[in-house]
Design a protein around this motif. Structure first.
Motif, PDB file in Angstrom:
ATOM      1  N   LYS A  42       3.147  11.703  -5.892  1.00 53.78           N
ATOM      2  CA  LYS A  42       4.011  11.107  -4.918  1.00 53.78           C
ATOM      3  C   LYS A  42       3.739   9.565  -5.070  1.00 53.78           C
ATOM      4  CE  LYS A  42       6.227  11.092  -0.739  1.00 53.78           C
ATOM      5  NZ  LYS A  42       6.173  11.710   0.734  1.00 53.78           N
ATOM      6  N   VAL A  43       2.597   9.070  -4.946  1.00 55.26           N
ATOM      7  CA  VAL A  43       2.043   7.771  -4.782  1.00 55.26           C
ATOM      8  C   VAL A  43       2.270   7.136  -6.147  1.00 55.26           C
ATOM      9  CG1 VAL A  43       0.069   6.098  -4.746  1.00 55.26           C
ATOM     10  CG2 VAL A  43       0.215   7.713  -2.891  1.00 55.26           C
ATOM     11  N   MET A  44       1.724   7.800  -7.104  1.00 54.57           N
ATOM     12  CA  MET A  44       2.107   7.180  -8.516  1.00 54.57           C
ATOM     13  C   MET A  44       3.442   6.963  -8.728  1.00 54.57           C
ATOM     14  SD  MET A  44      -0.897   8.911 -10.658  1.00 54.57           S
ATOM     15  CE  MET A  44      -0.798   7.632 -11.979  1.00 54.57           C
ATOM     16  N   ARG A  45       4.330   7.745  -8.399  1.00 49.46           N
ATOM     17  CA  ARG A  45       5.815   7.719  -8.589  1.00 49.46           C
ATOM     18  C   ARG A  45       6.461   6.620  -8.206  1.00 49.46           C
ATOM     19  NH1 ARG A  45       6.866  12.328  -7.367  1.00 49.46           N
ATOM     20  NH2 ARG A  45       7.717  12.045  -5.449  1.00 49.46           N
ATOM     21  N   GLU A  46       6.172   6.780  -6.903  1.00 44.38           N
ATOM     22  CA  GLU A  46       6.917   5.693  -6.056  1.00 44.38           C
ATOM     23  C   GLU A  46       6.380   4.269  -6.211  1.00 44.38           C
ATOM     24  OE1 GLU A  46       6.112   6.915  -1.956  1.00 44.38           O
ATOM     25  OE2 GLU A  46       7.693   8.181  -1.820  1.00 44.38           O
ATOM     26  N   CYS A  47       5.205   3.998  -6.642  1.00 43.51           N
ATOM     27  CA  CYS A  47       4.588   2.880  -7.079  1.00 43.51           C
ATOM     28  C   CYS A  47       5.495   2.506  -8.683  1.00 43.51           C
ATOM     29  CB  CYS A  47       2.805   2.620  -7.277  1.00 43.51           C
ATOM     30  SG  CYS A  47       2.282   1.263  -7.881  1.00 43.51           S
ATOM     31  N   ASN A  65       0.824  -1.357   0.030  1.00 45.85           N
ATOM     32  CA  ASN A  65       0.030  -0.042   0.014  1.00 45.85           C
ATOM     33  C   ASN A  65       0.977   1.383   0.039  1.00 45.85           C
ATOM     34  OD1 ASN A  65      -1.955   1.947   0.139  1.00 45.85           O
ATOM     35  ND2 ASN A  65      -2.606   1.268   2.316  1.00 45.85           N
ATOM     36  N   PHE A  66       1.210   2.010  -1.044  1.00 44.08           N
ATOM     37  CA  PHE A  66       1.873   3.081  -1.393  1.00 44.08           C
ATOM     38  C   PHE A  66       0.819   4.250  -0.785  1.00 44.08           C
ATOM     39  CE2 PHE A  66       3.507   0.073  -4.147  1.00 44.08           C
ATOM     40  CZ  PHE A  66       4.936   0.352  -4.152  1.00 44.08           C
ATOM     41  N   LEU A  67       1.550   5.126  -0.061  1.00 42.66           N
ATOM     42  CA  LEU A  67       0.802   6.371   0.915  1.00 42.66           C
ATOM     43  C   LEU A  67       1.311   7.425   0.649  1.00 42.66           C
ATOM     44  CD1 LEU A  67       0.495   4.267   4.011  1.00 42.66           C
ATOM     45  CD2 LEU A  67      -1.369   4.445   2.539  1.00 42.66           C
ATOM     46  N   ALA A  68       0.737   8.611   0.565  1.00 42.25           N
ATOM     47  CA  ALA A  68       1.302   9.908   0.652  1.00 42.25           C
ATOM     48  C   ALA A  68       0.272  10.790   1.318  1.00 42.25           C
ATOM     49  CB  ALA A  68       1.409  10.499  -0.865  1.00 42.25           C
ATOM     50  N   LYS A  69       0.864  11.939   1.951  1.00 48.15           N
ATOM     51  CA  LYS A  69      -0.119  13.105   2.739  1.00 48.15           C
ATOM     52  C   LYS A  69       0.594  14.298   2.192  1.00 48.15           C
ATOM     53  CE  LYS A  69       0.294  13.617   7.072  1.00 48.15           C
ATOM     54  NZ  LYS A  69       0.168  13.599   8.400  1.00 48.15           N
ATOM     55  N   GLU A  70      -0.212  15.112   1.445  1.00 46.81           N
ATOM     56  CA  GLU A  70       0.117  16.599   0.990  1.00 46.81           C
ATOM     57  C   GLU A  70      -0.750  17.408   1.139  1.00 46.81           C
ATOM     58  OE1 GLU A  70       3.498  17.001   0.066  1.00 46.81           O
ATOM     59  OE2 GLU A  70       4.088  14.738  -0.258  1.00 46.81           O
ATOM     60  N   ASP A  71      -0.317  18.551   1.001  1.00 44.54           N
ATOM     61  CA  ASP A  71      -1.346  19.879   1.114  1.00 44.54           C
ATOM     62  C   ASP A  71      -2.235  20.054  -0.289  1.00 44.54           C
ATOM     63  OD1 ASP A  71       0.770  20.754  -0.695  1.00 44.54           O
ATOM     64  OD2 ASP A  71       1.185  22.536   0.464  1.00 44.54           O
ATOM     65  N   THR A  72      -1.911  19.220  -1.491  1.00 43.27           N
ATOM     66  CA  THR A  72      -2.851  19.373  -2.475  1.00 43.27           C
ATOM     67  C   THR A  72      -3.092  18.097  -3.091  1.00 43.27           C
ATOM     68  OG1 THR A  72      -1.054  19.480  -4.061  1.00 43.27           O
ATOM     69  CG2 THR A  72      -1.933  21.611  -3.188  1.00 43.27           C
ATOM     70  N   PRO A  73      -4.184  17.763  -3.628  1.00 44.68           N
ATOM     71  CA  PRO A  73      -4.560  16.294  -4.163  1.00 44.68           C
ATOM     72  C   PRO A  73      -3.560  16.082  -5.190  1.00 44.68           C
ATOM     73  CG  PRO A  73      -6.260  17.778  -4.613  1.00 44.68           C
ATOM     74  CD  PRO A  73      -5.307  18.598  -3.806  1.00 44.68           C
ATOM     75  N   VAL A  74      -3.120  16.989  -5.859  1.00 40.95           N
ATOM     76  CA  VAL A  74      -2.223  16.629  -7.092  1.00 40.95           C
ATOM     77  C   VAL A  74      -0.881  16.162  -6.608  1.00 40.95           C
ATOM     78  CG1 VAL A  74      -1.021  17.359  -8.950  1.00 40.95           C
ATOM     79  CG2 VAL A  74      -3.147  18.166  -8.769  1.00 40.95           C
ATOM     80  N   LYS A  75      -0.434  16.798  -5.590  1.00 43.13           N
ATOM     81  CA  LYS A  75       1.162  16.525  -5.126  1.00 43.13           C
ATOM     82  C   LYS A  75       1.122  14.927  -4.374  1.00 43.13           C
ATOM     83  CE  LYS A  75       2.783  20.951  -3.836  1.00 43.13           C
ATOM     84  NZ  LYS A  75       3.128  21.965  -2.669  1.00 43.13           N
TER      85      LYS A  75
END
Length: 213
Positions: free
Chosen positions: A38-43, A24-34
């Motif tokens: 991030k999740v798509m890049r790491e996956c 499960n690749f996870l990310a938490k940012e201040d915008t939905p795009v960021k």
């Protein structure tokens, strides 16, 4: 003529031979795009390593893919944040080295990813059928002993009822015939590579009625 009611049982402990790995690749940012990027890049980077190692990534399933918004409090302020996660899943024959290699890849990439392994048995249905046959033999043996105690013999089986249905066999996952870390300059875990899978104890019970004479 008479009847004997006997309960037979059989038990076997079996090592799991299949594994289901969930990342499960996870990310938490201040915008939905960021968060999404991030999740798509790491996956994507993780899948690229698998593909380079010879793994057929088309066998990997996308279990969940989402970006959502949530509120949290910080210094008495109500703030917004966006979370993204992408869950991928694949099944294969149990291989402790593959488990270690996949975890090592995620360590090296510094990706924010959770890791979960579940174990299964490829031939559970067959094992249960074998146990049911052994349980019936056990019941017959008990009936013969009981009948002999009163100078009788077992003439035949009148009825037999099992305690549970017989599940089908699981589909066997693919064999990962490669070393994921061989060309990646990634830490290896030689000692834990030798660990075995966990196991499960199966028991089948059958309730029988025998005719004696």
């Amino acid at each position: 003529m008479g009847k004997l009611e006997v309960k037979g049982s059989a038990t076997k402990t079996v090592d799991y031979d299949l594994m289901k790995i969930e990342l499960n690749f996870l990310a938490k940012e201040d915008t939905p795009v960021k968060a999404s990027e991030k999740v798509m890049r790491e996956c994507e980077e993780f899948l690229a390593i698998l593909k380079k190692s010879g793994f057929d990534i088309s066998s990997i399933s996308l279990k969940k893919d989402e970006v959502d918004k949530y509120n949290y409090f910080s210094n008495d302020d109500d703030k917004d944040c966006y979370r993204a996660n992408r869950i991928i899943v694949f099944e294969a024959k149990f291989d402790m080295k593959i488990i270690n290699d996949i975890r090592a890849i995620t360590h090296k990439s510094n990706a924010q990813v959770t890791f979960n392994v579940q174990y299964r048995l490829s031939n559970e249905g067959t094992i249960r059928q074998e146990l049911m046959a052994e349980a019936l033999k056990d019941a017959k043996k008990q009936a013969e002993v009981m009948a002999a105690a009163i100078d009788q013999k077992v003439v035949g089986l009148i009825s037999a009822n099992k305690n549970a249905g017989d599940p089908g066999a699981a589909e066997v996952g693919q064999v990962l015939c490669m070393s994921l870390c061989s060309e990646q300059d990634i830490e290896t875990y030689d000692n834990s590579n030798e660990l075995s899978s966990s196991n499960e104890t199966y028991t089948e019970t059958i309730y029988t009625t025998w005719e004696i004479a």
